[in-house]
Write an enzyme that holds these catalytic residues in place. Structure first.
Site, PDB file in Angstrom:
ATOM      1  N   HIS A   1     -47.315   1.967  98.783  1.00  0.00           N
ATOM      2  CA  HIS A   1     -46.026   2.560  98.296  1.00  0.00           C
ATOM      3  C   HIS A   1     -45.823   3.035  96.713  1.00  0.00           C
ATOM      4  CE1 HIS A   1     -43.286   0.976 101.784  1.00  0.00           C
ATOM      5  NE2 HIS A   1     -44.780   0.540 102.320  1.00  0.00           N
TER       6      HIS A   1
ATOM      7  N   ASP B   1     -36.143   7.455  94.981  1.00  0.00           N
ATOM      8  CA  ASP B   1     -36.899   6.031  95.195  1.00  0.00           C
ATOM      9  C   ASP B   1     -37.314   5.165  94.050  1.00  0.00           C
ATOM     10  OD1 ASP B   1     -37.907   4.613  97.981  1.00  0.00           O
ATOM     11  OD2 ASP B   1     -39.837   4.806  96.513  1.00  0.00           O
TER      12      ASP B   1
ATOM     13  N   ASP C   1     -43.334   8.877  97.803  1.00  0.00           N
ATOM     14  CA  ASP C   1     -42.021   8.692  98.811  1.00  0.00           C
ATOM     15  C   ASP C   1     -40.891   9.653  99.010  1.00  0.00           C
ATOM     16  OD1 ASP C   1     -43.619   6.723  99.599  1.00  0.00           O
ATOM     17  OD2 ASP C   1     -42.319   5.184  99.296  1.00  0.00           O
TER      18      ASP C   1
ATOM     19  N   GLU D   1     -46.970 -10.484  96.720  1.00  0.00           N
ATOM     20  CA  GLU D   1     -46.523  -9.763  97.764  1.00  0.00           C
ATOM     21  C   GLU D   1     -45.893  -8.346  97.321  1.00  0.00           C
ATOM     22  OE1 GLU D   1     -45.429 -12.816  97.008  1.00  0.00           O
ATOM     23  OE2 GLU D   1     -45.930 -14.196  98.592  1.00  0.00           O
TER      24      GLU D   1
ATOM     25  N   GLU E   1     -39.561   1.089  93.341  1.00  0.00           N
ATOM     26  CA  GLU E   1     -40.129   0.121  93.571  1.00  0.00           C
ATOM     27  C   GLU E   1     -39.945  -0.936  92.982  1.00  0.00           C
ATOM     28  OE1 GLU E   1     -42.429  -0.139  96.009  1.00  0.00           O
ATOM     29  OE2 GLU E   1     -42.228   2.195  96.589  1.00  0.00           O
TER      30      GLU E   1
ATOM     31  N   HIS F   1     -47.041  -2.120  95.978  1.00  0.00           N
ATOM     32  CA  HIS F   1     -47.055  -0.992  95.375  1.00  0.00           C
ATOM     33  C   HIS F   1     -48.605  -0.981  94.354  1.00  0.00           C
ATOM     34  CE1 HIS F   1     -45.574  -3.756  92.279  1.00  0.00           C
ATOM     35  NE2 HIS F   1     -44.382  -3.852  92.932  1.00  0.00           N
TER      36      HIS F   1
END
Length: 219
Positions: free
Chosen positions: A150, A7, A155, A52, A9, A57
């Site tokens: 996140h 995963d 994740d 945003e 970010e 995160h």
């Protein structure tokens, strides 16, 4: 072949628009059982962090400015995933960033043939409804209490549990192939048995035994 749950970010939605990776996490498994090998890095994106993205995160520009840039961790990352099946949720998003970063460094990119997209599996299994990682965790009663932001490493852990449920493999199977057995075990076993001829005296004795014992043991 081992698996890697992966995963990332990022600072935004598109690498082509100048957004970059800020976190990569990979958890290695063998037959879906964690091996303990983990690759996890925060990365300096060499740019600002949009509000945003920060809300998603929680990584600040100040924090990330102290981390290594992608070019410093790229070889270690490629070595970690090399030769393994890579499992990603919404793989097209992560691959666009990873291969964008790797291409910019003239590095080998990740072949989509080596990638399994768990989102596609979920959409085939649950068509017409939300198949986000959050939604799948709730559907499979997987604990989401730690997911306040996140986080790529968390994740990956959640994705592994989701993936096992998507495959209806509640308990990962152990590999009990002959090559994994103790080397002291006999591996070349012949199952052809020698047929012994029964003598007339043995047949006679057996019949006499049945006459005596059959009534006693009948019920």
């Amino acid at each position: 072949m081992n698996e890697v749950f992966l995963d990332t970010e990022t600072t935004g939605l598109s690498f082509k628009d100048g957004h970059r990776i800020v976190e990569i996490a990979c958890i290695e498994t063998k037959d879906l059982i964690a091996t303990g090998n983990v690759f996890h890095r925060l990365i300096n994106p060499e740019r600002n962090i949009p509000e945003e993205a920060f809300k998603i995160h929680g990584f600040t520009e100040k924090l990330l400015s102290t981390k290594q840039k992608f070019d410093k961790i790229s070889d270690e990352f490629l070595n970690f995933v090399d030769g393994k099946k890579i499992i990603i949720h919404n793989a097209s998003f992560d691959l666009s960033f990873l291969n964008g970063e790797l291409s910019a460094l003239n590095k080998d990119t990740i072949d989509p043939k080596n990638v399994v997209d768990s989102l596609e599996i979920a959409r085939n299994k649950f068509p017409g409804i939300s198949n986000s990682l959050d939604a799948l965790c709730k559907r499979f009663n997987i604990d989401l209490s730690k997911r306040t932001k996140h986080n790529a490493l968390l994740d990956c852990q959640l994705l592994r549990e989701v993936y096992i449920n998507l495959l209806d493999a509640k308990e990962p199977k152990f590999n009990l192939s002959i090559k994994d057995l103790d080397q002291n075990l006999v591996k070349d076993i012949s199952y052809n048995k020698t047929v012994l001829e029964v003598s007339a005296n043995e047949i006679k004795s057996h019949k006499e035994f049945l006459k005596k014992e059959l009534k006693k043991n009948f019920y």
